[in-house]
Enzyme design. Structure first.
Site, PDB file in Angstrom:
ATOM      1  N   CYS A   1     -55.179 -43.640  33.386  1.00  0.00           N
ATOM      2  CA  CYS A   1     -54.386 -43.400  34.592  1.00  0.00           C
ATOM      3  C   CYS A   1     -52.886 -43.375  34.344  1.00  0.00           C
ATOM      4  O   CYS A   1     -52.103 -43.175  35.291  1.00  0.00           O
ATOM      5  CB  CYS A   1     -54.729 -44.447  35.650  1.00  0.00           C
ATOM      6  SG  CYS A   1     -56.450 -44.356  36.183  1.00  0.00           S
TER       7      CYS A   1
ATOM      8  N   HIS B   1     -47.393 -48.223  40.983  1.00  0.00           N
ATOM      9  CA  HIS B   1     -48.742 -47.717  40.742  1.00  0.00           C
ATOM     10  C   HIS B   1     -49.568 -47.904  42.007  1.00  0.00           C
ATOM     11  O   HIS B   1     -50.244 -46.982  42.451  1.00  0.00           O
ATOM     12  CB  HIS B   1     -49.373 -48.443  39.551  1.00  0.00           C
ATOM     13  CG  HIS B   1     -50.722 -47.935  39.181  1.00  0.00           C
ATOM     14  ND1 HIS B   1     -50.931 -46.685  38.652  1.00  0.00           N
ATOM     15  CD2 HIS B   1     -51.959 -48.506  39.282  1.00  0.00           C
ATOM     16  CE1 HIS B   1     -52.225 -46.504  38.426  1.00  0.00           C
ATOM     17  NE2 HIS B   1     -52.863 -47.589  38.804  1.00  0.00           N
TER      18      HIS B   1
ATOM     19  N   PHE C   1     -56.810 -47.979  32.946  1.00  0.00           N
ATOM     20  CA  PHE C   1     -57.925 -48.593  32.243  1.00  0.00           C
ATOM     21  C   PHE C   1     -57.700 -48.476  30.739  1.00  0.00           C
ATOM     22  O   PHE C   1     -57.224 -47.464  30.241  1.00  0.00           O
ATOM     23  CB  PHE C   1     -59.234 -47.896  32.610  1.00  0.00           C
ATOM     24  CG  PHE C   1     -59.787 -48.285  33.955  1.00  0.00           C
ATOM     25  CD1 PHE C   1     -59.144 -49.198  34.764  1.00  0.00           C
ATOM     26  CD2 PHE C   1     -60.971 -47.728  34.405  1.00  0.00           C
ATOM     27  CE1 PHE C   1     -59.660 -49.557  35.999  1.00  0.00           C
ATOM     28  CE2 PHE C   1     -61.503 -48.072  35.638  1.00  0.00           C
ATOM     29  CZ  PHE C   1     -60.850 -48.987  36.443  1.00  0.00           C
TER      30      PHE C   1
ATOM     31  N   GLU D   1     -48.682 -55.866  39.257  1.00  0.00           N
ATOM     32  CA  GLU D   1     -47.408 -55.169  39.137  1.00  0.00           C
ATOM     33  C   GLU D   1     -46.317 -55.807  39.988  1.00  0.00           C
ATOM     34  O   GLU D   1     -45.145 -55.724  39.639  1.00  0.00           O
ATOM     35  CB  GLU D   1     -47.540 -53.680  39.420  1.00  0.00           C
ATOM     36  CG  GLU D   1     -47.912 -53.259  40.797  1.00  0.00           C
ATOM     37  CD  GLU D   1     -47.859 -51.740  40.926  1.00  0.00           C
ATOM     38  OE1 GLU D   1     -46.963 -51.105  40.338  1.00  0.00           O
ATOM     39  OE2 GLU D   1     -48.739 -51.182  41.616  1.00  0.00           O
TER      40      GLU D   1
END
Length: 429
Positions: free
Chosen positions: A169, A309, A405, A320
């Site tokens: 991602c 994100h 991932f 995050e």
């Protein structure tokens, strides 16, 4: 002379509208593009919602031969690239083809084409030994992710470096970062950089169902994507593409190009920890942010907006948030943070480029996109996440981050052209 990379063209094929301006309207109006899946019957799946693109390849200018040959993800990328080139004002015919590069990111490659062909060849899974004679002639291309970059390269006539970047991602951020490095080192003068993914298919849905990563809020698709919200329950799968023209700054200025942003910092880290798990302290993402700031010769207080994100899982949102506090300190509380995944979903490898496109447009228009559907506070996510409504806000520097991932963490800094932050430039590596 230090070579610097700038964005001069933006193209987008995203949920909510095909094209750069339709994309921006979705963001600035805080509209969500999530709905019940229509690309296949999702009744058998735990999560039955997604952010789909209303895409007509013929209306987008693709020929029947291109449509037959190209997977949906490749179609998105080519259409995005065309728009980016037109927006940039570049005359590709006047460029030396060996100085033109392509860097495309994707997490899952030609998923839809591969699944459709397997269903056909196996007679809907009834035959263990498949008959290759029923496959389309270009089946091999579906099996090779680099086909996506090759299609864009063919479209623009690129004979310089052409590459597919696949880092989960963070692919969309990393592909643009790769293009920046090609420009800076002198391997190319212009690059078509971005990412594409079209993963809304039974196999992808089954995979995310298995680990319960996607939302089960099937009764209210419009509000299913809820980054940083206390009632979130997983991310919303999406598809889409964004491609940008990235070129050497002095050449762009010499031809009088409109510059959206200069890319002044880029760094990646890995947590070497778990395929899907994240450490709660956010250290690796914070380190990526710190390195990007160092390249840009900027203090954390120079950051005016963070494009998060913001996937909409508790693990990611809290991870995050901790990273922003660790890298930006008290300043993290003083600036807006938002996640556009609340509106356009999570298109896996493509989303990083879609978010960079959003940042470039936000810098140009001085408007921060909102975090739609954010109505219930998570006490562990206590920053200014710009709930529901877009906000006018003075910005010179924007930070965009990605988490993927495999433990990938990426940070990118964009600066508004003509500002002191842009003039600081990137340090020599």
């Amino acid at each position: 002379m230090t070579r610097r990379a700038v964005i001069t063209g933006v193209g987008a094929v995203v949920p909510g509208g095909v094209g750069r301006e339709a994309f921006w309207r979705t963001l600035s109006e805080g509209r969500t593009a999530t709905r019940r899946i229509t690309l296949f019957d999702p009744a058998a799946f735990r999560s039955q919602v997604a952010a789909e693109v209303d895409f007509d390849p013929a209306a987008a200018g693709l020929t029947p031969r291109q449509v037959r040959r190209m997977d949906r993800a490749a179609q998105f990328a080519v259409v995005s690239a065309r728009e980016a080139v037109a927006d940039s004002g570049l005359d590709l015919a006047a460029l030396a083809p060996e100085r033109l590069a392509v860097s495309i990111g994707s997490a899952v490659g030609c998923t839809m084409g591969l699944e459709e062909e397997y269903v056909t060849l196996s007679d809907s899974g009834r035959k263990w030994l498949v008959d290759h004679e029923y496959g389309v002639p270009h089946l091999y291309g579906y099996m090779v992710p680099s086909t996506l970059a090759a299609e864009v390269g063919r479209e623009v006539g690129a004979e310089g470096p052409v590459a597919l970047v696949s880092t989960g991602c963070t692919s969309g951020l990393d592909s643009i970062g790769h293009a920046v490095q090609l420009i800076e080192e002198g391997s190319a003068d212009v690059a078509l950089a971005g990412a594409t993914d079209a993963p809304i298919s039974p196999i992808t849905s089954a995979c995310f169902d298995a680990i319960k990563a996607t939302t089960p809020s099937n009764d209210d698709p419009e509000h299913a994507s809820r980054p940083f919200d206390g009632e979130r329950d997983g991310f919303v799968l999406a598809e889409g593409s964004a491609v940008m023209v990235v070129e050497e700054r002095e050449a762009a200025l010499a031809r009088g190009a409109r510059i959206y942003a200069e890319i002044v910092g880029f760094a990646g880290r890995s947590n070497a920890y778990h395929m899907t798990g994240l450490k709660p302290d956010g250290r690796e993402m914070a380190e990526a942010i710190d390195v990007a700031l160092g390249q840009a010769r900027l203090d954390p207080t120079a950051v005016d907006y963070v494009n998060a994100h913001g996937s909409g899982t508790k693990q990611n949102d809290r991870h995050e948030t901790a990273a922003f506090k660790r890298s930006l300190g008290q300043h993290a509380y003083d600036i807006p943070v938002s996640s556009i995944k609340s509106m356009v979903g999570h298109s896996l490898g493509a989303i990083g480029s879609i978010e960079v496109a959003a940042c470039a447009l936000a810098l140009e228009r001085q408007v921060v996109p909102p975090t739609a559907n954010l109505t219930t506070k998570d006490p562990l996510c206590d920053l200014d996440y710009v709930p529901v409504t877009a906000r006018e806000h003075a910005m010179d520097v924007v930070l965009s981050v990605g988490s993927g991932f495999g433990g990938f963490q990426t940070a990118m800094l964009l600066a508004r052209p003509g500002t002191a932050a842009a003039a600081a430039g990137r340090s020599t590596r």
